[in-house]
Design an enzyme around this catalytic site. Sequence first.
Site, mmCIF file in Angstrom:
data_model
loop_
_atom_site.group_PDB
_atom_site.id
_atom_site.type_symbol
_atom_site.label_atom_id
_atom_site.label_comp_id
_atom_site.label_asym_id
_atom_site.label_seq_id
_atom_site.Cartn_x
_atom_site.Cartn_y
_atom_site.Cartn_z
ATOM 1 N N ASP A 192 83.359 -13.513 -81.879
ATOM 2 C CA ASP A 192 83.094 -15.040 -81.944
ATOM 3 C C ASP A 192 81.620 -15.261 -82.695
ATOM 4 O O ASP A 192 81.112 -14.429 -82.906
ATOM 5 C CB ASP A 192 82.814 -15.522 -80.508
ATOM 6 N N HIS A 236 84.952 -15.115 -68.434
ATOM 7 C CA HIS A 236 85.496 -15.307 -69.745
ATOM 8 C C HIS A 236 85.368 -14.173 -70.787
ATOM 9 O O HIS A 236 84.450 -13.249 -70.259
ATOM 10 C CB HIS A 236 84.624 -16.749 -70.263
ATOM 11 N N GLU A 281 86.854 -19.802 -72.043
ATOM 12 C CA GLU A 281 86.482 -20.006 -70.695
ATOM 13 C C GLU A 281 87.806 -20.178 -69.880
ATOM 14 O O GLU A 281 88.668 -20.404 -70.288
ATOM 15 C CB GLU A 281 85.523 -21.221 -70.914
ATOM 16 N N ASN A 309 81.964 -15.894 -65.246
ATOM 17 C CA ASN A 309 83.397 -16.639 -64.614
ATOM 18 C C ASN A 309 84.595 -16.066 -65.136
ATOM 19 O O ASN A 309 85.412 -16.568 -65.325
ATOM 20 C CB ASN A 309 83.189 -18.022 -65.094
HETATM 21 C C1 GLP Z 1 78.824 -14.673 -74.013
HETATM 22 C C2 GLP Z 1 79.796 -13.762 -75.165
HETATM 23 C C3 GLP Z 1 80.902 -12.899 -74.713
HETATM 24 C C4 GLP Z 1 80.187 -11.934 -73.716
HETATM 25 C C5 GLP Z 1 79.580 -12.589 -72.519
HETATM 26 C C6 GLP Z 1 78.830 -11.875 -71.666
HETATM 27 O O1 GLP Z 1 79.232 -15.880 -73.756
HETATM 28 N N1 GLP Z 1 80.260 -14.761 -76.030
HETATM 29 O O2 GLP Z 1 81.345 -12.388 -75.481
HETATM 30 O O3 GLP Z 1 80.737 -10.988 -73.294
HETATM 31 O O4 GLP Z 1 78.650 -13.879 -72.996
HETATM 32 O O5 GLP Z 1 77.520 -11.603 -71.977
HETATM 33 P P1 GLP Z 1 76.570 -10.629 -71.292
HETATM 34 O O6 GLP Z 1 76.993 -9.083 -72.056
HETATM 35 O O7 GLP Z 1 75.179 -10.881 -71.967
HETATM 36 O O8 GLP Z 1 76.408 -10.539 -69.862
#
Ligand code: GLP
Length: 238
Positions: A72, A143, A148, A141
């Site tokens: 992304d 995702h 989402e 959540n």
């Molecule tokens: C973001 C990214 C995801 C990632 C998630 C968790 O929203 N778009 O790809 O997996 O958050 O992030 P973290 O690893 O910082 O907890």
Amino acid sequence: MIWEQLENYDALSGRAAKILLEAIRVNPRSVLGLPTGRTPIGMYKRVVEDCGAVHVMPTHHCFRDVTTFNLDEYVGIPHDHEGSYAAYMRHKLFEHVDVDPARTHIPDGNALDPGVECDRYEKEIRDAGGIDLTFLGLGRNGHIGFNEPGTPFDSRTRVVALTESTRSANAPHFPDGPVPTAAITMGIGTILESRRIVLLASGSGKQDAIARLRSRDISTAFPASALWMHENVHVLVA
Ligand code: GLP
């Protein structure tokens, strides 16, 4: 789905790095799907340490023939912006290994027409022969990427609005300007086409999400549960 509990974040990072390095050793032309966020930072660090070591030996190549696709990117943020996922990838991985920049792909969130960019990205993945191995982080959540809750499991790469909680979590990366309101993300359908998937989840903030994933309740209300429909998923938990 294979579940592997690691002792701590360090062990999880080492295990993930080993899986990545082994994949590109077995197939130096691997196509990888790569995540951002805090969780994979340790994995990238280990990979850089290892590839940096072999890098000095001219007969060894690490990423030379590897192709990468990131999950992304923010909309309206150029790749040279320090808050972009492109900058994250340069700093955490690409600048430190022998990857060919032409083989690294991240959606262009600054494209004139983001919808066209999404279709172009899907085509690039197809033209590369599909993704062999995708690493994923896990949102609290559930995702994955920026998919989402409520996202259909057959969704493709598209523009999504960011939720308020995601925006406030990301605000520190945009100290001087507005926090992005949208992103381009691979869809769940796109992710599920990866031949192999490794999900990384670490920390007390993720334990509820991990428990929910483990319950095997497959529902669009919890995007990561789509992974139960894939036959080659490895979950690393710490
Ligand atoms: C973001 C990214 C995801 C990632 C998630 C968790 O929203 N778009 O790809 O997996 O958050 O992030 P973290 O690893 O910082 O907890």
